[in-house]
Design a protein around this motif. Structure first.
Motif, mmCIF file in Angstrom:
data_model
loop_
_atom_site.group_PDB
_atom_site.id
_atom_site.type_symbol
_atom_site.label_atom_id
_atom_site.label_comp_id
_atom_site.label_asym_id
_atom_site.label_seq_id
_atom_site.Cartn_x
_atom_site.Cartn_y
_atom_site.Cartn_z
ATOM 1 N N SER A 39 0.834 -1.210 0.000
ATOM 2 C CA SER A 39 0.000 0.000 0.000
ATOM 3 C C SER A 39 0.864 1.254 0.000
ATOM 4 O O SER A 39 0.602 2.204 -0.741
ATOM 5 C CB SER A 39 -0.927 -0.005 1.214
ATOM 6 O OG SER A 39 -1.816 -1.101 1.179
ATOM 7 N N SER A 323 -5.550 -5.339 -3.216
ATOM 8 C CA SER A 323 -6.328 -5.990 -4.272
ATOM 9 C C SER A 323 -6.276 -5.161 -5.553
ATOM 10 O O SER A 323 -6.050 -3.949 -5.507
ATOM 11 C CB SER A 323 -7.780 -6.142 -3.819
ATOM 12 O OG SER A 323 -8.381 -4.867 -3.658
ATOM 13 N N LEU A 325 -8.738 -4.143 -7.354
ATOM 14 C CA LEU A 325 -9.771 -3.112 -7.307
ATOM 15 C C LEU A 325 -9.299 -1.906 -6.506
ATOM 16 O O LEU A 325 -9.491 -0.748 -6.933
ATOM 17 C CB LEU A 325 -11.047 -3.683 -6.692
ATOM 18 C CG LEU A 325 -12.214 -2.688 -6.518
ATOM 19 C CD1 LEU A 325 -12.623 -2.120 -7.875
ATOM 20 C CD2 LEU A 325 -13.394 -3.357 -5.817
ATOM 21 N N THR A 326 -8.663 -2.151 -5.370
ATOM 22 C CA THR A 326 -8.136 -1.047 -4.563
ATOM 23 C C THR A 326 -7.080 -0.267 -5.326
ATOM 24 O O THR A 326 -7.035 0.967 -5.269
ATOM 25 C CB THR A 326 -7.541 -1.591 -3.255
ATOM 26 O OG1 THR A 326 -8.537 -2.330 -2.545
ATOM 27 C CG2 THR A 326 -7.046 -0.453 -2.373
ATOM 28 N N LYS A 328 -6.875 0.102 -8.626
ATOM 29 C CA LYS A 328 -7.520 0.908 -9.668
ATOM 30 C C LYS A 328 -8.211 2.121 -9.080
ATOM 31 O O LYS A 328 -8.161 3.226 -9.646
ATOM 32 C CB LYS A 328 -8.518 0.043 -10.434
ATOM 33 C CG LYS A 328 -7.870 -1.056 -11.270
ATOM 34 C CD LYS A 328 -8.914 -1.933 -11.946
ATOM 35 C CE LYS A 328 -8.249 -3.060 -12.744
ATOM 36 N NZ LYS A 328 -9.251 -3.957 -13.372
ATOM 37 N N LEU A 329 -8.882 1.944 -7.939
ATOM 38 C CA LEU A 329 -9.541 3.084 -7.291
ATOM 39 C C LEU A 329 -8.523 4.127 -6.839
ATOM 40 O O LEU A 329 -8.775 5.337 -6.926
ATOM 41 C CB LEU A 329 -10.364 2.594 -6.094
ATOM 42 C CG LEU A 329 -11.605 1.750 -6.428
ATOM 43 C CD1 LEU A 329 -12.264 1.250 -5.152
ATOM 44 C CD2 LEU A 329 -12.595 2.555 -7.258
ATOM 45 N N SER A 330 -7.361 3.675 -6.364
ATOM 46 C CA SER A 330 -6.315 4.609 -5.937
ATOM 47 C C SER A 330 -5.799 5.419 -7.119
ATOM 48 O O SER A 330 -5.594 6.637 -7.011
ATOM 49 C CB SER A 330 -5.167 3.837 -5.277
ATOM 50 O OG SER A 330 -5.611 3.124 -4.151
ATOM 51 N N ALA A 332 -7.456 6.090 -9.886
ATOM 52 C CA ALA A 332 -8.518 7.005 -10.311
ATOM 53 C C ALA A 332 -8.592 8.224 -9.398
ATOM 54 O O ALA A 332 -8.721 9.366 -9.861
ATOM 55 C CB ALA A 332 -9.854 6.269 -10.332
ATOM 56 N N ALA A 333 -8.501 7.994 -8.088
ATOM 57 C CA ALA A 333 -8.555 9.109 -7.140
ATOM 58 C C ALA A 333 -7.371 10.042 -7.325
ATOM 59 O O ALA A 333 -7.517 11.278 -7.286
ATOM 60 C CB ALA A 333 -8.594 8.565 -5.706
#
Length: 767
Positions: A39, A323, A325-326, A328-330, A332-333
């Motif tokens: 992370s 993961s 998904l996490t 990709k969201l990071s 994008a943010a």
């Protein structure tokens, strides 16, 4: 790009926005200290990626003008972008009307622009720095290519099997090139389309476990795409070479990617203690890499070793990767945040300027304000001098018995803590090192005792070498938080807790409970009454004559328990511990070689990894290592050797032998034994045993060969033996195998030679 660098306010705006991005990334990474390393690596990579695309976004993305500046800033902007003559001669009617905000600019140029443009144009200076970094990167890449061309391919079946096994484990579909050369001292990985793993020349002597762990770590880099993120960090450093936070971010990302790979290795089932030993073994021979290290991924850099060992041995740390998904969201943010920040443009609120004639402005009417940095320096130096009273000082406070001394040492420093019969804490300090004048030391009385604090007034890197000689009441507790330095406690009863970043820990003639740890260094406890635990990231733990249940642990070295004065001692049976019971049982320890000798002269080794070479052991030997070759010369008594992987050689031996290796050849010479006995096992290798010509005893021999070996193994003996081979393939151990066995008793019996090996011949020789 040059016109944008010369545009008013562009560089100032870019530097401020990049600084904001780096500061936010650093804060988020700090807040995620208890999260997994993967992370934090993502946060650092997104931070550097944001800094990389920010200038392009500022040019391409439409401006988002926000009225936040004061009306005075608007006047300043007009004065900055208009000539003096235009302002002075402007019609009164135009000035008295509400002004429309001009194209936004900053009121003043950045400090970087102000300083450098006096000597060189800003674009030229920036290009010089960026070009120097890129040239260094190119030199490193060409050097690696040259080393790879001269390196040898590790094409043996064992290496290729290990490479293929780890490639499939990591789900890597790319072809991997595995090479070995004397030009490097630590494993390296680089390349994107066709990754290269480059190993030192001594890799040919590695044990199977050490080989697998190294390839597993390097394969984790390839699977995670660390080469790409490392290249990204290098490009960002070249663009923003003048910004210190960029280098901090790049260093943080490199550290976290190594820890993330460590987590992947540990998640595969590798023991933390064994893995720490492998890291130490790699770092022991590692040298500076020069430009090659700038563009490659090195398995063990000494500068990062301490933190990685602590993380590896921390059983409570989270190791699971984030993961998809996490991730990709990071991304994008982060993209939304960067685009928003690049579009943000502060402009002034509308205002009406009263009808006045603008005066002629003369530059000499303005006095340059003093620099806040320069103004603070004399004050800082004065504070340090007032606090330090030169390089030595002495302070004391009154306390009550059974209190606690809290040591909060941001600067670190050696500690000598001694008990005495006075109701006060006294500190005699010696401040040394290049930056000792920047240290602030305070000793204060608290409700529970006293607190000693040391702080570094100047920010950034510093070099100090402090030592604090402390006296406390004999019944007193110590709570330590130190950046580094040895700790010595003598004649104190209480609770000793806390940690030091690195240095030895010594406890003598003390009592109570301990919960102490050091990032690296030996630990010694003598003639005490302690319970609890002491631990070190790397080094030896030696507990002698301690009455109490005190556990010791080390990331690499052995833990030695000597006899307690009351004749009892807690037993420890792990592979890294030595327990010698009995009142007054003495132990001698060679902290340089790691050799231990008990009161009978028996030689003992406990190592998390690495080879052992003993010239002679006439009183016997007991050797255990996580991996590495072991050699024991002329010996007597009982010799026991166990290694996670590596060859074993024992003898001539007048006594009994036990030899166990995960993989490697074994040679045992028992010519000097009257009643020779041996128990030998190897997970993969040849076994050779030499016996006296008048041997009397039983030979119980077995060798197995797997169906992928390509040939059957044999039992060869100078004594008449008949061997039997199993008819069917046995797959209960994984790879199907067949067994070749022989058993016979000679003479009146008495001795027993038991051999078990896989994929290697068994040879029995007569002297």
């Amino acid at each position: 790009m040059s016109e944008f660098l010369n545009a008013p306010g562009f560089v100032s705006s870019l530097v401020m926005k990049v600084t904001l991005v780096l500061m936010v990334g650093s804060i988020v990474a700090l807040l995620l200290q208890k999260a997994n390393a993967s992370s934090r690596h993502v946060i650092w990579a997104l931070t550097l990626g944001g800094a990389l695309v920010l200038p392009l976004c500022m040019i391409v993305v439409p401006s988002w003008r926000v009225r936040v500046l004061s009306p005075e800033a608007s006047v300043a902007n007009v004065a900055t972008n208009s000539s003096v003559r235009d302002v002075a001669t402007a019609p009164r009617a135009e000035i008295s009307t509400a002004t429309e905000s001009p194209k936004p600019t900053f009121a003043s140029r950045s400090l970087l622009e102000t300083v450098v443009t006096r000597s060189l144009p800003l674009p030229l200076l920036w290009l010089v720095g960026a070009f120097a970094i890129l040239i260094w990167m190119l030199i490193g890449r060409l050097a690696l290519s040259g080393v790879a061309r001269r390196a040898e391919s590790l094409s043996s079946q064992a290496w290729q099997n290990a490479l293929e096994r780890e490639r499939l484990r990591a789900s890597v579909m790319k072809p991997i090139v595995l090479l070995s050369t004397e030009a490097v001292s630590t494993p390296l990985t680089w390349g994107i389309r066709r990754p290269v793993i480059l190993l030192p020349a001594d890799s040919a002597d590695w044990s199977a476990d050490h080989r697998d762990v190294v390839i597993r770590h390097e394969m984790a880099h390839i699977a995670r795409g660390d080469t790409i993120t490392q290249m990204l960090a290098t490009i960002v450093c070249a663009i923003y070479w003048f910004h210190p936070l960029v280098w901090v971010a790049a260093r943080g990302m490199r550290a976290e990617q190594e820890r993330a790979c460590d987590d992947r290795v540990l998640s595969s089932g590798t023991s933390p203690v064994a893995y720490a030993g492998h890291l130490l073994e790699v770092a022991r021979t590692a040298r500076a890499l020069g430009p090659q290290g700038f563009v490659s991924l090195a398995m063990a850099r000494p500068s990062q070793l301490e933190g990685r060992l602590l993380a590896v041995l921390n059983g409570s740390r989270k190791r699971r990767a984030i993961s998809p998904l996490t991730g990709k969201l990071s991304v994008a943010a982060a993209a939304i945040a960067i685009v928003t920040l690049s579009a943000f443009t502060p402009i002034a609120r509308p205002a009406v300027i009263r009808a006045v004639v603008a005066p002629t402005i003369i530059a000499t009417q303005f006095a340059t304000p003093p620099s806040p940095i320069a103004a603070s320096k004399p004050k800082t130096a004065q504070t340090a001098l007032k606090t330090d009273f030169d390089s030595t000082f002495e302070k004391s406070v009154s306390v009550r018995e059974n209190g606690t001394l809290v040591l909060d040492l941001e600067t670190g420093g050696g500690l000598t803590i001694t008990g005495w019969d006075q109701s006060r804490v006294q500190v005699s300090g010696r401040l040394a090192g290049r930056n000792w004048r920047d240290t602030e030391v305070s000793l204060e009385q608290t409700g529970t005792g006293a607190r000693l604090t040391s702080r570094q007034l100047a920010r950034g890197s510093s070099s100090t070498s402090h030592h604090f000689d402390i006296h406390v009441p004999r019944r007193f507790s110590i709570d330590i938080s130190s950046a580094g330095g040895g700790v010595s406690i003598n004649g104190v009863d209480g609770t000793f807790s806390g940690t030091t970043g690195g240095g030895t820990i010594e406890i003598e003639n003390a009592g109570g409970r301990a919960r102490l740890s050091t990032g690296g260094g030996n630990i010694r406890v003598y003639h005490s009454r302690m319970s609890g635990s002491v631990s070190t990231g790397g080094g030896m733990v030696y507990i002698q004559d301690n009455d109490g249940d005190l556990d010791g642990s080390s990331g690499s070295g052995p833990t030695v328990y000597g006899g307690a004065r009351n004749g009892t001692i807690k037993g420890h049976d792990d592979n890294n511990s030595v327990t010698i019971s009995g009142s007054g049982a003495s132990v001698s320890v060679n902290e340089h070689t790691g050799e231990i000798r008990d009161s009978n002269g028996r030689i003992i080794y406990r190592k998390a990894g690495g080879g052992v070479n003993v010239a002679s052991a006439m009183s016997g030997a007991d050797i255990r290592t996580g991996g590495g070759a072991v050699s024991v010369g002329r010996s007597a008594g009982a010799v026991s050797v166990s290694t996670g992987g590596g060859s074993i050689r024992i003898g001539p031996l007048a006594g009994t032998a036990m030899a166990h290796t995960g993989a490697g050849d074994v040679v045992v010479d028992l010519r000097g034994s009257r009643a020779p006995s041996a128990e030998i096992t190897s997970g993969n290798g040849r076994v050779e045993v030499t016996l006296p010509k008048d041997f009397s005893g039983t030979l119980d021999l077995e060798t197995a060969y797997t169906d992928n070996l390509g040939h059957r193994t044999r039992i060869n003996s100078d004594w008449p033996l008949s061997s039997d081979e199993s008819a069917d393939w046995d797959d209960s151990h994984g790879t199907p195998r067949k067994y070749v066995r022989a058993r016979r008793t000679f003479g009146s019996g008495g001795g027993m030679i038991s051999v078990r090996t896989v994929n290697g011949d068994v040879v029995i020789r007569r002297e």
